[in-house]
Scaffold this motif. Sequence first.
Motif, PDB file in Angstrom:
ATOM      1  N   PRO A 134      33.729  24.185  45.558  1.00 50.34           N
ATOM      2  CA  PRO A 134      34.326  22.862  45.312  1.00 50.34           C
ATOM      3  C   PRO A 134      33.625  22.087  44.202  1.00 50.34           C
ATOM      4  N   LEU A 135      32.387  22.501  43.851  1.00 52.15           N
ATOM      5  CA  LEU A 135      31.655  21.840  42.773  1.00 52.15           C
ATOM      6  C   LEU A 135      31.756  22.623  41.463  1.00 52.15           C
ATOM      7  N   ALA A 136      32.693  23.562  41.394  1.00 54.48           N
ATOM      8  CA  ALA A 136      32.847  24.375  40.179  1.00 54.48           C
ATOM      9  C   ALA A 136      33.089  23.474  38.977  1.00 54.48           C
ATOM     10  N   GLY A 137      32.297  23.696  37.938  1.00 54.75           N
ATOM     11  CA  GLY A 137      32.447  22.929  36.705  1.00 54.75           C
ATOM     12  C   GLY A 137      31.558  21.711  36.626  1.00 54.75           C
ATOM     13  N   ILE A 138      30.972  21.305  37.752  1.00 57.55           N
ATOM     14  CA  ILE A 138      30.160  20.086  37.740  1.00 57.55           C
ATOM     15  C   ILE A 138      28.788  20.278  38.377  1.00 57.55           C
ATOM     16  N   ALA A 139      28.562  21.404  39.074  1.00 60.81           N
ATOM     17  CA  ALA A 139      27.313  21.607  39.809  1.00 60.81           C
ATOM     18  C   ALA A 139      26.151  21.874  38.859  1.00 60.81           C
ATOM     19  N   PHE A 148      35.538  32.747  44.328  1.00 56.40           N
ATOM     20  CA  PHE A 148      34.589  32.611  43.230  1.00 56.40           C
ATOM     21  C   PHE A 148      33.563  31.537  43.570  1.00 56.40           C
ATOM     22  N   SER A 149      32.288  31.893  43.513  1.00 56.30           N
ATOM     23  CA  SER A 149      31.208  30.915  43.660  1.00 56.30           C
ATOM     24  C   SER A 149      30.489  30.758  42.332  1.00 56.30           C
ATOM     25  N   GLY A 150      30.068  29.527  42.040  1.00 55.31           N
ATOM     26  CA  GLY A 150      29.429  29.261  40.763  1.00 55.31           C
ATOM     27  C   GLY A 150      27.947  29.555  40.737  1.00 55.31           C
ATOM     28  N   SER A 151      27.350  29.730  41.916  1.00 52.61           N
ATOM     29  CA  SER A 151      25.915  30.007  41.973  1.00 52.61           C
ATOM     30  C   SER A 151      25.606  30.812  43.221  1.00 52.61           C
ATOM     31  N   ARG A 152      24.340  31.203  43.347  1.00 54.45           N
ATOM     32  CA  ARG A 152      23.939  31.993  44.502  1.00 54.45           C
ATOM     33  C   ARG A 152      23.955  31.172  45.797  1.00 54.45           C
ATOM     34  N   VAL A 185      28.075  10.507  47.209  1.00 55.62           N
ATOM     35  CA  VAL A 185      28.218  10.623  45.758  1.00 55.62           C
ATOM     36  C   VAL A 185      27.074  11.455  45.187  1.00 55.62           C
ATOM     37  N   ILE A 186      27.409  12.372  44.269  1.00 62.18           N
ATOM     38  CA  ILE A 186      26.383  13.186  43.607  1.00 62.18           C
ATOM     39  C   ILE A 186      26.583  13.109  42.093  1.00 62.18           C
ATOM     40  N   PRO A 187      25.491  13.141  41.330  1.00 65.39           N
ATOM     41  CA  PRO A 187      25.629  13.185  39.868  1.00 65.39           C
ATOM     42  C   PRO A 187      26.074  14.575  39.426  1.00 65.39           C
ATOM     43  N   GLN A 188      26.915  14.635  38.412  1.00 68.83           N
ATOM     44  CA  GLN A 188      27.360  15.914  37.862  1.00 68.83           C
ATOM     45  C   GLN A 188      26.379  16.412  36.803  1.00 68.83           C
ATOM     46  N   LYS A 189      26.568  17.638  36.375  1.00 72.89           N
ATOM     47  CA  LYS A 189      25.724  18.168  35.295  1.00 72.89           C
ATOM     48  C   LYS A 189      26.070  17.489  33.973  1.00 72.89           C
ATOM     49  N   GLN A 190      27.261  16.897  33.888  1.00 75.85           N
ATOM     50  CA  GLN A 190      27.640  16.122  32.717  1.00 75.85           C
ATOM     51  C   GLN A 190      27.059  14.709  32.882  1.00 75.85           C
ATOM     52  N   LYS A 191      26.102  14.355  32.072  1.00 75.63           N
ATOM     53  CA  LYS A 191      25.380  13.097  32.228  1.00 75.63           C
ATOM     54  C   LYS A 191      26.330  11.903  32.192  1.00 75.63           C
ATOM     55  N   GLY A 192      26.161  11.020  33.184  1.00 76.66           N
ATOM     56  CA  GLY A 192      26.969   9.806  33.239  1.00 76.66           C
ATOM     57  C   GLY A 192      28.218   9.938  34.080  1.00 76.66           C
ATOM     58  N   TYR A 193      28.471  11.129  34.638  1.00 72.57           N
ATOM     59  CA  TYR A 193      29.658  11.359  35.469  1.00 72.57           C
ATOM     60  C   TYR A 193      29.239  11.712  36.891  1.00 72.57           C
ATOM     61  N   TYR A 194      30.140  11.386  37.826  1.00 70.12           N
ATOM     62  CA  TYR A 194      29.814  11.546  39.238  1.00 70.12           C
ATOM     63  C   TYR A 194      30.987  12.164  39.998  1.00 70.12           C
ATOM     64  N   SER A 195      30.627  12.764  41.121  1.00 65.06           N
ATOM     65  CA  SER A 195      31.632  13.305  42.045  1.00 65.06           C
ATOM     66  C   SER A 195      31.375  12.716  43.421  1.00 65.06           C
ATOM     67  N   ALA A 196      32.446  12.409  44.130  1.00 65.30           N
ATOM     68  CA  ALA A 196      32.325  11.866  45.482  1.00 65.30           C
ATOM     69  C   ALA A 196      33.070  12.758  46.464  1.00 65.30           C
ATOM     70  N   LYS A 197      32.377  13.144  47.536  1.00 63.78           N
ATOM     71  CA  LYS A 197      33.057  13.858  48.616  1.00 63.78           C
ATOM     72  C   LYS A 197      33.805  12.845  49.473  1.00 63.78           C
ATOM     73  N   VAL A 198      35.083  13.096  49.701  1.00 66.09           N
ATOM     74  CA  VAL A 198      35.890  12.217  50.539  1.00 66.09           C
ATOM     75  C   VAL A 198      36.217  12.969  51.819  1.00 66.09           C
ATOM     76  N   PRO A 199      35.546  12.645  52.920  1.00 68.62           N
ATOM     77  CA  PRO A 199      35.840  13.347  54.167  1.00 68.62           C
ATOM     78  C   PRO A 199      37.232  13.004  54.677  1.00 68.62           C
ATOM     79  N   LEU A 200      38.000  14.032  54.968  1.00 66.13           N
ATOM     80  CA  LEU A 200      39.366  13.858  55.467  1.00 66.13           C
ATOM     81  C   LEU A 200      39.380  14.149  56.959  1.00 66.13           C
ATOM     82  N   TYR A 201      39.828  13.220  57.739  1.00 63.51           N
ATOM     83  CA  TYR A 201      39.848  13.419  59.181  1.00 63.51           C
ATOM     84  C   TYR A 201      40.775  14.573  59.527  1.00 63.51           C
TER      85      TYR A 201
END
Length: 763
Positions: free
Chosen positions: A130-135, A170-174, A312-328
């Motif tokens: 789920p963090l593909a492209g930003i981890a 597909f996983s982006g890392s180990r 909220v977590i910072p992305q590898k792209q400086k200045g951008y963020y990702s937020a996990k939105v828990p869905l009930y």
Amino acid sequence: MSQYSIPPSVFADIENFTKSYNDYCSGKLDELTFKTIRVPFGVYEQREPNTYMIRIKSAGGSITPTQLKGLAQIAKEYTKPHIHITTRGGIQLHYAKKEHLLEIIHKVHALGLSGRGGGGNTVRNIATDPLAGIAIDEAFDVTPYANMLTSKMFAQKDSYNLPRKFKIAFSGSRADRAMATITDVGFIATLRNQEKGFIVYLAGGMGAKSRLGFKFLDFLPDNEAFLLAESVKQVFNRTGNRKNKHAARLRFVVDTLGEEKLKNLIIDEMEHIRNNSDDWHIDIRETLSLEDIDEDEPSKSNEEKKWWDRFVIPQKQKGYYSAKVPLYLGDIPIKSALELAEKLHDKDESIRFASSQNMYLRNLRAQELLEVFPIIKEFSKQSSKPVIIGDMVACTGAATCQLGITRPRGAVSKIEEQLSIDNLDLDSIAGFKIHLSGCPNSCGNHATADLGFFGKVSREDGHPYPAYNVLVGAIIQEGKTQFAKRIAEVSAWALPRFVSEVLGIWIQKNKQYTSFKSWIDDEGEKIISEIAKKYKKVPSFADDKNPYFDFDSDELFSLKGRGSGECSAGMYDLIEADKKALLKLIESIKSNQSQDYDNVCLLACRMLLVTRGEEARDKERVYKSFKTHFIETGLIDKKFLDVIRENCDESILELAQSVIALYETMDNNFQFHVSQQTQQVQQVQQVQTDIRFKDYRNVACPMNFVKTKMDLSQMKSGELLEILLDDGAPIENVPGSVKSEGHHVLNVTQEKQGHWRVRIQKK
């Protein structure tokens, strides 16, 4: 490439689906045949009459705001008021009516989305990290590879008629956030001298018989990802067990052939494709490019800061963020989906769905994310709670699924309620995973959790009540993956208290250990097993009936309404249905209860036609096709040409026995071995007259099933067993359990005395 593309062949398939749908609605096409057509389109029947679930592919969980808006509008018009996210990051619409199926499918495809391959024995939705492209820890973005493989697999006709479902991840890392180490084909991104490639795992999977994947390659060049996946698919297509759906996944091929032989077959297939096709090479160009920005985070209210720190977590792209939105329970209300889509309308790569059934908003600046927060907190109540609450995963279970035993979604609600009452410091164990499935099949991914559960039936004084098996201590990481270990069972009624007590102890212990698994290995397993003992038993039915109801149900617990699942719908189901009906009719004729020789002739001639690509259902085409494919080819004796006619008599029984005998020689690839036929005919003839009999009245569950299972283990394939069972729990449970073992229940009849007679044919 931000999205998959739908090839022209899929739109041609939609035209065929449309014709079949219209034939079914008009009565020209029988229900079973339509089932084998609709399920590979992701259309599943639900427990409520005339309602269907529609599953839609979202490769890597990726969807645009425009597509989300379109799906919300479809759901608003035709289905229940939620969009549901699956444990592979796919999308489901629930409770669609039969009369609306065609409209929904056409509108979904107009959005650039498809349910083709959403169910049945097909290439399923391709999952990604789920963090593909930003981890920060990823080797490279795997999203384009998932989309490319989805597009190419869509176009392959054999992607929809495999021995069983076929999954790719597909996983982006180990860290393996896509669980590539436990899927049919798992790719884990890696770099070798700055060259992109994949560590490859094969033949993993979860279910009643789970298996870890084995490492196939330490390095596969990234442009060979489709070549590898297609080669595995082709080998699976040839070697998978089509006759036994309970042993049909790729992981069972490994059990049969061994890892080395399977490896060699795949390597040979890769070489064959290289030498005979120009379509295996893929050229990936990443489309998303975000330039680093340097700006201060805006000020936040206390509420916003608490949410930010949790989700909220910072992305590898400086200045951008990702937020996990828990869905009930994986649900997005339609109103909220529309609001979110409108807010993000100009940001095509801002939404991902994950196997945790949660949503990730991504590629947003801090201020943009804060502006979305009011929408998030309105529909995601879990966003104001500790992360562990929103990370709980549950399949739909018995509420809608034909295979469901228990109702895990209701259990999740009660667990959350109990944890709130007990006021535990859940923020101290963020990342802890609790997963629930309603049956041994792993739709809730229970074997990958720290604390996992799957539903079962238990009994107290003959009264059934819902319960759960307890599993602990999974690890998901390349080179270290382990499934959770089953150690105990608890009643559903006590499950919330059990979970709260276990978490309370872990909160006290977690600073002393590197992981929950390390505690389990040290002392945790013993402690949890002891806790489970006091939550396993329930009060007697006379003293307290509450434990005998499942969560969110106002009916006493039973397996009423549980049927056979539709995931395995395909050619073999058609064969089995005709064979079952044929055997039943033969028995009826031999016992002088029927003289329906015409129907015997039709069933005998139709039974094996699908193995030759024929879907004939009317008499004239059935008889013509049978003569062409079976009599003229020598598979069936030419003497039967004269007995295939409108006015059949008892001579047709010999033809029926020959067809059944031929079926017994069929291998996993629908090929027949006629040399065994004479012996098989003799066996079938013996089966028709030799029936074992056992009286299991007054034998309580589950011992009546255990005894039946022992009887069947001593019999040969095709032999018949007849048992007597009491009314109530025995007749509700034993036939279904026998079916789940792969045997055939031919007759279930109630005798005048009130008990039941069940006739079973050994698989």
